[in-house]
Scaffold this motif. Structure first.
Motif, mmCIF file in Angstrom:
data_model
loop_
_atom_site.group_PDB
_atom_site.id
_atom_site.type_symbol
_atom_site.label_atom_id
_atom_site.label_comp_id
_atom_site.label_asym_id
_atom_site.label_seq_id
_atom_site.Cartn_x
_atom_site.Cartn_y
_atom_site.Cartn_z
ATOM 1 N N ASP A 183 1.283 3.971 4.769
ATOM 2 C CA ASP A 183 0.937 2.706 5.429
ATOM 3 C C ASP A 183 2.180 1.857 5.711
ATOM 4 O OD1 ASP A 183 -1.745 3.205 5.593
ATOM 5 O OD2 ASP A 183 -2.272 2.134 3.758
ATOM 6 N N ARG A 227 -7.141 -5.281 2.460
ATOM 7 C CA ARG A 227 -5.951 -4.921 3.252
ATOM 8 C C ARG A 227 -5.302 -6.182 3.816
ATOM 9 N NH1 ARG A 227 -6.059 0.634 5.408
ATOM 10 N NH2 ARG A 227 -4.752 -0.028 7.144
ATOM 11 N N ARG A 281 0.868 -1.176 0.000
ATOM 12 C CA ARG A 281 0.000 0.000 0.000
ATOM 13 C C ARG A 281 0.911 1.235 0.000
ATOM 14 N NH1 ARG A 281 -2.633 -2.766 4.260
ATOM 15 N NH2 ARG A 281 -2.449 -0.983 5.661
ATOM 16 N N TRP A 327 -1.781 -4.721 0.014
ATOM 17 C CA TRP A 327 -3.061 -5.163 -0.539
ATOM 18 C C TRP A 327 -2.909 -6.632 -0.912
ATOM 19 C CZ3 TRP A 327 -6.355 -1.678 0.621
ATOM 20 C CH2 TRP A 327 -6.155 -0.326 0.389
#
Ligand SMILES: C[S@@+](CC[C@H](N)C(=O)[O-])C[C@H]1O[C@@H](n2cnc3c(N)ncnc32)[C@H](O)[C@@H]1O
Length: 281
Positions: free
Chosen positions: A161, A214, A157, A275
């Motif tokens: 993050d 996520r 990500r 991801w």
């Protein structure tokens, strides 16, 4: 959406020279660090014993080997990568383990002919963000997968993050020549940070049932190992290539000092903000 062919030439050179060499030398560290992501990718992509899976940007082959073990002798895991030194390492590992169903092909996943409808699934751990033409690459991969077959890959990500990624660079910046300003859309580690971009690429290249979830993967690492990674890979490594020993020592010291506050009970409890992307051909 597409980068220039020069970008692809740059990527191929990088993964065959400095970048690939660093991954070869740090293979044990990288595989240990990224174990939880390996497990998540293999688990998500696994199509069943005896099936065939293609691993895109397989690098030193950790995920290809893990999938080959899981598929069993009747199955096949094919790792594809543009880097000769990384594939040599991967082939050697498969040979030493006697994993005859793990095979490797050198080539650009954007254009390499991997057959039509040959695979039950395609997967990747961090190997799909370096293409100069993302739409073409994912269309080529889809062509190789049977109708209804699975795609599962992990990508990073945003830098926000993955905040530890910027700590060493910031700490060393004043000691190095100005580092290039990162372009978030260029092929590279954070190219898939924006899920809308990933969704668009997969839709245009013919994938369906797209899900982008996520994945926060624990990647605990020692201060020494994170210092090594920071100095051997990414922007600092590139800047240090022409640096003298005194500068290199100062950079190391600055990086250690900046990372030290992140140590908790002897370890840096780093988490990879990723991801997990899945889709169907
Ligand atoms: C971040 S590394 C990940 C390697 C491996 N999947 C892992 O998790 O250890 C990215 C890999 O993508 C490969 N790669 C980059 N561009 C590629 C391309 N166009 N076709 C195939 N592989 C590519 C690189 O050589 C490198 O091995």
């Amino acid at each position: 959406m597409t980068a220039s062919p020069t970008a692809q030439t740059y990527q191929a050179a990088y993964w065959n020279e400095a970048g690939g060499q660093a991954w070869v030398e740090l293979q044990g560290l990288m595989d240990g660090l990224n174990k939880s992501v390996e497990e998540a990718v293999v688990e998500t992509a696994f199509p069943g014993a005896g099936k065939a899976v293609v691993d895109i940007g397989c690098g030193a082959g950790a995920t290809t080997l893990a999938m080959a073990r899981r598929l069993g002798a009747g199955g096949e895991a094919l790792g594809v990568d543009v880097s000769q030194p990384l594939l040599e390492l991967a082939r050697g590992r498969a040979e030493r383990e006697g994993l005859a169903n793990a095979r490797f092909a050198l080539g650009d996943a954007q254009t390499l002919d991997i057959g039509e409808g040959r695979f039950d699934a395609a997967m990747s751990r961090y190997g799909v963000m370096f293409f100069s033409d993302f739409d073409a690459a994912f269309a080529n991969i889809r062509r190789g997968v049977k109708a209804g077959g699975k795609l599962a890959f992990a990508c990073w990500r945003s830098p926000a993050d993955n905040p530890l990624a910027a700590v060493p660079t910031k700490a060393a910046a004043h000691l190095l020549p100005p580092l290039p300003k990162p372009d978030p859309t260029a092929p590279g580690r954070f190219a898939f940070a924006d899920p809308a971009r990933v969704q668009g690429i997969l839709e245009r290249s013919g994938w369906s049932q797209i899900a982008i979830d996520r994945l926060d993967a624990p990647t605990p690492i020692s201060l020494e190992d994170l210092t090594t990674l920071s100095l051997r890979m990414g922007p600092i490594a590139a800047a240090l290539r022409d640096a003298d020993a005194t500068t290199a020592a100062k950079v190391r010291e600055a990086v250690v000092k900046a990372l030290e506050p992140h140590v908790e009970n002897g370890i840096i409890p780093m988490v990879a903000g990723c991801w997990m992307v899945t889709a169907r051909a």
